[in-house]
Design an enzyme around this catalytic site. Sequence first.
Site, PDB file in Angstrom:
ATOM      1  N   HIS A   1      31.004 192.795   5.505  1.00  8.74           N
ATOM      2  CA  HIS A   1      32.067 193.206   6.422  1.00  8.74           C
ATOM      3  C   HIS A   1      31.498 194.072   7.543  1.00  8.74           C
ATOM      4  O   HIS A   1      30.929 195.130   7.277  1.00  8.74           O
ATOM      5  CB  HIS A   1      33.104 193.999   5.614  1.00  8.74           C
ATOM      6  CG  HIS A   1      34.463 193.920   6.201  1.00  8.74           C
ATOM      7  ND1 HIS A   1      35.002 194.953   6.912  1.00  8.74           N
ATOM      8  CD2 HIS A   1      35.375 192.919   6.209  1.00  8.74           C
ATOM      9  CE1 HIS A   1      36.210 194.600   7.334  1.00  8.74           C
ATOM     10  NE2 HIS A   1      36.468 193.374   6.919  1.00  8.74           N
TER      11      HIS A   1
ATOM     12  N   LYS B   1      33.316 188.030  11.464  1.00 13.58           N
ATOM     13  CA  LYS B   1      33.886 188.033  10.108  1.00 13.58           C
ATOM     14  C   LYS B   1      33.093 187.075   9.224  1.00 13.58           C
ATOM     15  O   LYS B   1      33.368 185.864   9.226  1.00 13.58           O
ATOM     16  CB  LYS B   1      35.348 187.554  10.140  1.00 13.58           C
ATOM     17  CG  LYS B   1      36.205 188.164  11.238  1.00 13.58           C
ATOM     18  CD  LYS B   1      36.822 189.468  10.807  1.00 13.58           C
ATOM     19  CE  LYS B   1      37.687 190.075  11.918  1.00 13.58           C
ATOM     20  NZ  LYS B   1      37.851 191.528  11.718  1.00 13.58           N
TER      21      LYS B   1
ATOM     22  N   HIS C   1      20.714 186.187  18.883  1.00 18.12           N
ATOM     23  CA  HIS C   1      20.436 187.299  19.799  1.00 18.12           C
ATOM     24  C   HIS C   1      19.371 188.267  19.286  1.00 18.12           C
ATOM     25  O   HIS C   1      18.818 189.026  20.067  1.00 18.12           O
ATOM     26  CB  HIS C   1      21.712 188.098  20.089  1.00 18.12           C
ATOM     27  CG  HIS C   1      22.767 187.330  20.807  1.00 18.12           C
ATOM     28  ND1 HIS C   1      22.553 186.696  22.018  1.00 18.12           N
ATOM     29  CD2 HIS C   1      24.041 187.052  20.468  1.00 18.12           C
ATOM     30  CE1 HIS C   1      23.655 186.081  22.408  1.00 18.12           C
ATOM     31  NE2 HIS C   1      24.582 186.273  21.483  1.00 18.12           N
TER      32      HIS C   1
END
Length: 364
Positions: free
Chosen positions: A24, A32, A128
Amino acid sequence: NTRLASHNKTRVAYFHDEGVGNYHYGERHPMKPHRLTLTNHLVLQYGLHEKMEIFQPRRATDDEILNFHSSDYYEKLFQQFNVGDDCPIFDGIYDFCQRYAGATIEASRKLIANGADICINWSGGLHHAKKSEASGFCYVNDIVLGTLELLRYFPRVLYVDIDIHHGDGVQEAFYSTDRVMTVSFHKYNGDFFPGTGHIDEVGSSLGKYYSVNVPLRDGIDDDAYVWLFKEVIDAVIGTFQPSAIVLQCGADSLGCDRLGCFNLSIRAHGRCVQIIKNFNIPLLVVGGGGYTVRNVARCWTYETSVLVDTELDENLPPNEYRDFFKPDYKLHPHLKGRVENQNDRNYLLKVRERVMEQLRYLDA
Ligand SMILES: CN1CC(C(=O)N[C@@H](CCCCCC(O)(O)c2ccon2)c2nc(-c3ccccc3F)c[nH]2)C1
Ligand SMILES: [Ca+2]
Ligand SMILES: [Zn+2]
Protein backbone atom coordinates in the site's frame (compact mmCIF):
# COMPACT_ATOMS: atom_id res chain seq x y z
CA ASN A 1 -4.88 -29.37 -39.33
CA THR A 2 -5.19 -29.23 -35.54
CA ARG A 3 -1.86 -31.05 -35.00
CA LEU A 4 -0.02 -28.37 -36.99
CA ALA A 5 -2.03 -25.62 -35.29
CA SER A 6 -1.34 -27.05 -31.86
CA HIS A 7 2.31 -27.42 -32.87
CA ASN A 8 2.49 -23.70 -33.79
CA LYS A 9 0.57 -22.56 -30.70
CA THR A 10 2.28 -19.77 -28.79
CA ARG A 11 3.67 -20.98 -25.46
CA VAL A 12 2.79 -18.42 -22.77
CA ALA A 13 4.28 -18.36 -19.24
CA TYR A 14 2.49 -16.23 -16.60
CA PHE A 15 4.38 -15.00 -13.53
CA HIS A 16 2.30 -13.93 -10.55
CA ASP A 17 3.51 -13.54 -6.96
CA GLU A 18 0.57 -14.16 -4.60
CA GLY A 19 1.59 -11.36 -2.23
CA VAL A 20 2.60 -8.62 -4.67
CA GLY A 21 -0.85 -6.97 -4.61
CA ASN A 22 -0.96 -6.61 -0.82
CA TYR A 23 1.25 -3.51 -0.53
CA HIS A 24 0.00 0.00 0.00
CA TYR A 25 1.58 3.29 -1.14
CA GLY A 26 -0.62 5.28 1.25
CA GLU A 27 -4.11 6.77 1.52
CA ARG A 28 -4.08 9.49 -1.13
CA HIS A 29 -1.55 7.82 -3.44
CA PRO A 30 -2.84 6.90 -6.94
CA MET A 31 -0.67 3.76 -7.27
CA LYS A 32 -2.70 0.78 -5.98
CA PRO A 33 -0.88 -2.57 -6.08
CA HIS A 34 -4.34 -4.12 -5.33
CA ARG A 35 -5.02 -3.73 -9.08
CA LEU A 36 -2.67 -6.73 -9.49
CA THR A 37 -4.86 -8.90 -7.24
CA LEU A 38 -7.92 -7.87 -9.26
CA THR A 39 -6.20 -8.60 -12.58
CA ASN A 40 -4.99 -12.01 -11.48
CA HIS A 41 -8.44 -12.84 -10.10
CA LEU A 42 -10.15 -11.96 -13.41
CA VAL A 43 -7.54 -13.93 -15.38
CA LEU A 44 -8.28 -17.00 -13.26
CA GLN A 45 -12.07 -16.51 -13.30
CA TYR A 46 -11.99 -16.45 -17.10
CA GLY A 47 -10.05 -19.72 -17.00
CA LEU A 48 -7.03 -18.29 -18.82
CA HIS A 49 -4.69 -20.22 -16.51
CA GLU A 50 -5.61 -23.29 -18.57
CA LYS A 51 -3.90 -21.68 -21.59
CA MET A 52 -0.63 -20.76 -19.88
CA GLU A 53 2.03 -22.16 -17.63
CA ILE A 54 1.66 -20.41 -14.26
CA PHE A 55 4.72 -19.62 -12.11
CA GLN A 56 5.03 -18.24 -8.60
CA PRO A 57 8.35 -16.42 -9.08
CA ARG A 58 11.03 -16.15 -6.44
CA ARG A 59 12.10 -12.72 -5.20
CA ALA A 60 15.06 -10.88 -6.72
CA THR A 61 18.17 -11.03 -4.55
CA ASP A 62 20.06 -7.90 -3.50
CA ASP A 63 22.90 -8.88 -5.85
CA GLU A 64 20.49 -9.12 -8.79
CA ILE A 65 19.09 -5.66 -8.00
CA LEU A 66 22.63 -4.28 -7.62
CA ASN A 67 23.20 -5.42 -11.23
CA PHE A 68 21.80 -1.98 -12.14
CA HIS A 69 21.14 0.06 -8.98
CA SER A 70 23.96 1.60 -6.91
CA SER A 71 24.48 0.10 -3.46
CA ASP A 72 24.32 3.39 -1.58
CA TYR A 73 20.90 4.02 -3.14
CA TYR A 74 19.37 0.55 -2.82
CA GLU A 75 20.78 -0.48 0.56
CA LYS A 76 19.55 2.73 2.16
CA LEU A 77 16.20 2.82 0.34
CA PHE A 78 14.24 2.81 3.62
CA GLN A 79 16.37 5.71 4.91
CA GLN A 80 15.53 7.88 1.92
CA PHE A 81 13.11 10.63 2.71
CA ASN A 82 9.97 10.30 0.68
CA VAL A 83 10.92 11.51 -2.77
CA GLY A 84 8.19 14.15 -2.75
CA ASP A 85 4.74 12.57 -2.53
CA ASP A 86 5.51 10.34 -5.49
CA CYS A 87 7.76 7.73 -3.89
CA PRO A 88 6.72 7.14 -0.29
CA ILE A 89 8.71 4.63 1.76
CA PHE A 90 5.94 2.23 2.83
CA ASP A 91 5.76 -0.98 4.86
CA GLY A 92 7.36 -3.89 3.04
CA ILE A 93 8.82 -1.74 0.26
CA TYR A 94 11.83 -4.05 -0.07
CA ASP A 95 9.65 -7.15 -0.36
CA PHE A 96 7.47 -5.37 -2.91
CA CYS A 97 10.48 -4.45 -5.07
CA GLN A 98 12.04 -7.90 -4.76
CA ARG A 99 8.77 -9.56 -5.75
CA TYR A 100 7.97 -7.52 -8.85
CA ALA A 101 11.61 -7.41 -9.99
CA GLY A 102 12.13 -11.13 -9.29
CA ALA A 103 9.19 -11.95 -11.56
CA THR A 104 10.61 -9.91 -14.45
CA ILE A 105 14.07 -11.48 -14.04
CA GLU A 106 12.57 -15.01 -13.89
CA ALA A 107 10.49 -14.25 -16.98
CA SER A 108 13.63 -13.13 -18.86
CA ARG A 109 15.38 -16.36 -17.89
CA LYS A 110 12.42 -18.38 -19.15
CA LEU A 111 12.74 -16.71 -22.59
CA ILE A 112 16.52 -17.27 -22.66
CA ALA A 113 15.96 -20.97 -21.91
CA ASN A 114 13.35 -21.06 -24.71
CA GLY A 115 10.90 -22.34 -22.10
CA ALA A 116 8.20 -20.05 -23.56
CA ASP A 117 7.52 -17.74 -26.52
CA ILE A 118 5.80 -15.08 -24.40
CA CYS A 119 6.28 -14.32 -20.68
CA ILE A 120 3.87 -12.10 -18.72
CA ASN A 121 4.51 -10.20 -15.47
CA TRP A 122 1.75 -7.61 -14.84
CA SER A 123 3.42 -6.53 -11.55
CA GLY A 124 6.48 -5.28 -13.48
CA GLY A 125 7.02 -2.34 -15.83
CA LEU A 126 8.27 0.25 -13.31
CA HIS A 127 10.05 2.31 -15.98
CA HIS A 128 10.98 5.53 -14.07
CA ALA A 129 13.43 4.10 -11.51
CA LYS A 130 17.00 5.32 -12.08
CA LYS A 131 20.34 3.76 -11.09
CA SER A 132 20.48 5.81 -7.90
CA GLU A 133 17.07 7.41 -7.57
CA ALA A 134 13.46 6.45 -7.03
CA SER A 135 11.08 8.32 -9.35
CA GLY A 136 7.44 8.32 -10.42
CA PHE A 137 6.22 5.58 -8.05
CA CYS A 138 9.17 3.37 -9.15
CA TYR A 139 12.00 2.23 -6.86
CA VAL A 140 13.69 -0.68 -8.65
CA ASN A 141 13.69 -0.71 -12.46
CA ASP A 142 12.67 -4.29 -13.19
CA ILE A 143 12.65 -3.56 -16.94
CA VAL A 144 16.36 -2.64 -16.95
CA LEU A 145 17.15 -5.73 -14.83
CA GLY A 146 15.17 -8.01 -17.15
CA THR A 147 16.69 -6.43 -20.29
CA LEU A 148 20.24 -6.83 -18.88
CA GLU A 149 19.40 -10.49 -18.33
CA LEU A 150 18.08 -10.89 -21.91
CA LEU A 151 21.29 -9.26 -23.28
CA ARG A 152 23.29 -12.16 -21.86
CA TYR A 153 21.80 -14.27 -24.66
CA PHE A 154 19.92 -12.13 -27.20
CA PRO A 155 22.10 -9.83 -29.37
CA ARG A 156 19.46 -7.10 -29.82
CA VAL A 157 16.53 -6.24 -27.52
CA LEU A 158 13.68 -3.89 -28.48
CA TYR A 159 11.87 -2.04 -25.67
CA VAL A 160 8.36 -0.66 -26.43
CA ASP A 161 6.45 1.47 -23.91
CA ILE A 162 2.74 2.40 -24.26
CA ASP A 163 2.34 3.90 -20.76
CA ILE A 164 1.16 7.51 -21.12
CA HIS A 165 4.39 8.60 -19.37
CA HIS A 166 7.84 8.58 -21.02
CA GLY A 167 9.91 5.49 -20.22
CA ASP A 168 12.80 7.65 -19.05
CA GLY A 169 14.56 5.16 -16.71
CA VAL A 170 14.86 2.52 -19.45
CA GLN A 171 15.85 5.05 -22.14
CA GLU A 172 18.56 6.49 -19.86
CA ALA A 173 19.98 3.07 -18.96
CA PHE A 174 20.49 2.12 -22.62
CA TYR A 175 20.98 5.57 -24.16
CA SER A 176 24.51 4.88 -25.38
CA THR A 177 24.25 1.31 -26.66
CA ASP A 178 23.09 -0.06 -30.02
CA ARG A 179 22.10 -3.41 -28.48
CA VAL A 180 18.84 -2.03 -27.06
CA MET A 181 16.40 0.14 -29.01
CA THR A 182 13.94 1.97 -26.74
CA VAL A 183 10.63 3.22 -28.22
CA SER A 184 8.22 5.19 -26.05
CA PHE A 185 4.81 6.63 -26.97
CA HIS A 186 3.76 9.23 -24.42
CA LYS A 187 2.15 12.55 -23.73
CA TYR A 188 4.71 15.32 -24.19
CA ASN A 189 4.16 19.04 -23.69
CA GLY A 190 7.20 20.15 -21.69
CA ASP A 191 5.32 20.03 -18.36
CA PHE A 192 3.88 16.51 -18.19
CA PHE A 193 5.80 14.11 -15.92
CA PRO A 194 8.67 13.16 -16.26
CA GLY A 195 9.29 16.05 -18.70
CA THR A 196 11.63 14.03 -20.96
CA GLY A 197 10.81 12.16 -24.16
CA HIS A 198 11.22 14.96 -26.70
CA ILE A 199 11.44 13.68 -30.29
CA ASP A 200 15.06 14.91 -30.46
CA GLU A 201 16.19 12.51 -27.72
CA VAL A 202 17.66 10.03 -30.22
CA GLY A 203 20.45 8.43 -28.19
CA SER A 204 24.18 9.15 -28.00
CA SER A 205 27.52 7.70 -29.09
CA LEU A 206 27.04 4.04 -30.10
CA GLY A 207 23.38 4.41 -29.23
CA LYS A 208 22.73 7.36 -31.53
CA TYR A 209 19.39 6.86 -33.36
CA TYR A 210 18.57 3.81 -31.15
CA SER A 211 16.32 5.85 -28.86
CA VAL A 212 12.92 6.61 -30.42
CA ASN A 213 10.42 8.99 -28.84
CA VAL A 214 6.85 9.51 -30.07
CA PRO A 215 5.55 12.65 -28.30
CA LEU A 216 1.76 13.02 -28.31
CA ARG A 217 -0.78 15.62 -27.15
CA ASP A 218 -3.93 15.15 -25.04
CA GLY A 219 -6.92 13.22 -26.24
CA ILE A 220 -5.45 10.92 -28.89
CA ASP A 221 -8.09 8.44 -30.11
CA ASP A 222 -8.00 4.76 -31.06
CA ASP A 223 -7.55 5.06 -34.83
CA ALA A 224 -4.78 7.67 -34.66
CA TYR A 225 -2.83 5.85 -31.93
CA VAL A 226 -3.06 2.37 -33.49
CA TRP A 227 -2.20 3.75 -36.95
CA LEU A 228 0.92 5.55 -35.64
CA PHE A 229 1.88 2.62 -33.40
CA LYS A 230 1.79 0.18 -36.35
CA GLU A 231 3.67 2.55 -38.68
CA VAL A 232 6.45 3.14 -36.13
CA ILE A 233 6.74 -0.47 -34.92
CA ASP A 234 6.81 -1.92 -38.47
CA ALA A 235 9.67 0.46 -39.36
CA VAL A 236 11.51 -0.11 -36.04
CA ILE A 237 11.39 -3.91 -36.29
CA GLY A 238 12.23 -3.86 -40.01
CA THR A 239 15.29 -1.71 -39.30
CA PHE A 240 16.50 -3.02 -35.90
CA GLN A 241 15.56 -6.71 -36.40
CA PRO A 242 15.35 -7.38 -32.63
CA SER A 243 15.99 -10.90 -31.31
CA ALA A 244 13.74 -10.25 -28.28
CA ILE A 245 11.11 -7.66 -27.34
CA VAL A 246 10.08 -6.16 -23.97
CA LEU A 247 6.62 -4.50 -24.01
CA GLN A 248 5.55 -2.19 -21.17
CA CYS A 249 1.72 -2.01 -21.16
CA GLY A 250 1.04 0.93 -18.83
CA ALA A 251 -2.76 1.24 -18.73
CA ASP A 252 -2.84 4.96 -17.86
CA SER A 253 -3.02 5.62 -21.63
CA LEU A 254 -6.65 4.41 -21.50
CA GLY A 255 -9.51 6.92 -21.57
CA CYS A 256 -10.86 7.90 -18.15
CA ASP A 257 -7.59 7.11 -16.35
CA ARG A 258 -7.23 9.06 -13.10
CA LEU A 259 -3.82 10.46 -14.13
CA GLY A 260 -4.05 10.07 -17.90
CA CYS A 261 -5.48 12.25 -20.67
CA PHE A 262 -5.61 10.00 -23.73
CA ASN A 263 -8.82 8.48 -25.09
CA LEU A 264 -7.80 4.90 -25.85
CA SER A 265 -10.26 2.03 -25.50
CA ILE A 266 -9.14 -1.29 -24.02
CA ARG A 267 -9.50 -2.83 -27.51
CA ALA A 268 -7.10 -0.27 -29.05
CA HIS A 269 -4.60 -0.72 -26.20
CA GLY A 270 -4.85 -4.47 -26.76
CA ARG A 271 -4.42 -4.00 -30.52
CA CYS A 272 -0.88 -2.71 -29.80
CA VAL A 273 -0.14 -5.92 -27.89
CA GLN A 274 -1.51 -7.95 -30.83
CA ILE A 275 0.67 -6.03 -33.31
CA ILE A 276 3.82 -6.86 -31.29
CA LYS A 277 2.74 -10.50 -30.77
CA ASN A 278 2.24 -11.02 -34.51
CA PHE A 279 5.99 -10.65 -35.14
CA ASN A 280 6.53 -13.99 -33.34
CA ILE A 281 9.71 -12.70 -31.64
CA PRO A 282 10.44 -13.85 -28.04
CA LEU A 283 8.37 -11.42 -25.96
CA LEU A 284 8.39 -10.23 -22.35
CA VAL A 285 5.19 -8.37 -21.40
CA VAL A 286 5.08 -6.24 -18.23
CA GLY A 287 2.57 -3.83 -16.69
CA GLY A 288 3.26 -0.24 -15.61
CA GLY A 289 1.02 2.67 -14.75
CA GLY A 290 -2.77 2.59 -14.57
CA TYR A 291 -4.85 4.42 -11.92
CA THR A 292 -8.50 3.64 -12.62
CA VAL A 293 -8.14 0.22 -11.05
CA ARG A 294 -11.23 -1.46 -12.55
CA ASN A 295 -10.02 -0.62 -16.08
CA VAL A 296 -6.45 -1.70 -15.38
CA ALA A 297 -7.75 -5.15 -14.40
CA ARG A 298 -10.01 -5.28 -17.49
CA CYS A 299 -7.18 -4.13 -19.79
CA TRP A 300 -4.51 -6.55 -18.60
CA THR A 301 -7.00 -9.45 -18.46
CA TYR A 302 -8.05 -8.66 -22.04
CA GLU A 303 -4.38 -8.46 -23.10
CA THR A 304 -3.64 -11.79 -21.43
CA SER A 305 -6.44 -13.25 -23.61
CA VAL A 306 -4.88 -11.65 -26.70
CA LEU A 307 -1.53 -13.25 -25.86
CA VAL A 308 -3.12 -16.72 -25.49
CA ASP A 309 -5.33 -16.30 -28.60
CA THR A 310 -8.55 -16.70 -26.63
CA GLU A 311 -11.84 -14.80 -27.03
CA LEU A 312 -13.43 -13.67 -23.76
CA ASP A 313 -17.14 -13.28 -22.98
CA GLU A 314 -18.13 -9.59 -22.82
CA ASN A 315 -19.90 -10.28 -19.51
CA LEU A 316 -17.38 -10.54 -16.68
CA PRO A 317 -17.47 -13.91 -14.89
CA PRO A 318 -18.95 -13.87 -11.39
CA ASN A 319 -16.09 -13.01 -9.01
CA GLU A 320 -15.63 -11.82 -5.45
CA TYR A 321 -14.53 -8.35 -6.67
CA ARG A 322 -17.67 -7.94 -8.80
CA ASP A 323 -18.52 -4.60 -7.22
CA PHE A 324 -15.38 -3.03 -8.66
CA PHE A 325 -16.93 -3.46 -12.12
CA LYS A 326 -20.38 -2.02 -11.60
CA PRO A 327 -22.68 -0.83 -13.05
CA ASP A 328 -22.07 -2.62 -16.36
CA TYR A 329 -20.01 -5.64 -15.25
CA LYS A 330 -18.63 -5.72 -18.82
CA LEU A 331 -15.09 -6.39 -20.08
CA HIS A 332 -15.12 -3.48 -22.58
CA PRO A 333 -16.99 -0.54 -21.04
CA HIS A 334 -17.24 2.66 -23.06
CA LEU A 335 -14.30 4.77 -21.86
CA LYS A 336 -15.53 8.14 -23.04
CA GLY A 337 -12.52 10.33 -22.50
CA ARG A 338 -13.13 13.82 -21.28
CA VAL A 339 -10.50 15.57 -23.42
CA GLU A 340 -10.65 16.88 -27.00
CA ASN A 341 -8.16 15.23 -29.41
CA GLN A 342 -5.32 17.75 -29.79
CA ASN A 343 -3.35 15.57 -32.22
CA ASP A 344 -4.36 16.76 -35.67
CA ARG A 345 -3.47 14.78 -38.81
CA ASN A 346 -0.64 17.13 -39.74
CA TYR A 347 0.99 16.75 -36.35
CA LEU A 348 0.80 12.96 -36.53
CA LEU A 349 2.19 12.87 -40.09
CA LYS A 350 5.08 15.12 -39.04
CA VAL A 351 5.93 12.91 -36.02
CA ARG A 352 5.78 9.83 -38.24
CA GLU A 353 8.07 11.45 -40.83
CA ARG A 354 10.62 12.48 -38.18
CA VAL A 355 10.76 8.92 -36.81
CA MET A 356 11.18 7.41 -40.31
CA GLU A 357 13.97 9.92 -41.03
CA GLN A 358 15.73 8.93 -37.80
CA LEU A 359 15.48 5.22 -38.63
CA ARG A 360 16.91 5.81 -42.11
CA TYR A 361 20.22 6.72 -40.41
CA LEU A 362 20.34 3.09 -39.25
CA ASP A 363 19.76 1.69 -42.73
CA ALA A 364 22.76 3.58 -44.06
C1 LIG B 1 6.99 17.60 -8.11
N1 LIG B 1 5.82 17.21 -8.91
C2 LIG B 1 5.44 15.82 -8.50
C3 LIG B 1 5.92 15.31 -9.84
C4 LIG B 1 4.78 14.68 -10.61
O1 LIG B 1 4.05 15.30 -11.35
N2 LIG B 1 4.68 13.35 -10.44
C5 LIG B 1 3.72 12.55 -11.15
C6 LIG B 1 4.33 11.16 -11.24
C7 LIG B 1 3.58 10.25 -12.20
C8 LIG B 1 4.18 8.87 -12.18
C9 LIG B 1 3.63 7.95 -13.27
C10 LIG B 1 4.13 6.53 -13.05
C11 LIG B 1 3.84 5.58 -14.22
O2 LIG B 1 2.46 5.59 -14.54
O3 LIG B 1 4.53 5.99 -15.40
C12 LIG B 1 4.25 4.20 -13.82
C13 LIG B 1 4.16 3.60 -12.59
C14 LIG B 1 4.70 2.34 -12.73
O4 LIG B 1 5.10 2.23 -13.98
N3 LIG B 1 4.82 3.37 -14.64
C15 LIG B 1 2.43 12.50 -10.41
N4 LIG B 1 2.35 12.35 -9.10
C16 LIG B 1 1.01 12.30 -8.81
C17 LIG B 1 0.48 12.12 -7.45
C18 LIG B 1 1.34 11.70 -6.44
C19 LIG B 1 0.86 11.52 -5.14
C20 LIG B 1 -0.48 11.75 -4.86
C21 LIG B 1 -1.34 12.17 -5.88
C22 LIG B 1 -0.85 12.35 -7.16
F1 LIG B 1 -1.67 12.77 -8.12
C23 LIG B 1 0.31 12.45 -9.99
N5 LIG B 1 1.21 12.57 -10.99
C24 LIG B 1 6.26 16.71 -10.24
CA1 LIG C 1 5.39 5.55 -22.71
ZN1 LIG D 1 2.34 6.15 -16.47
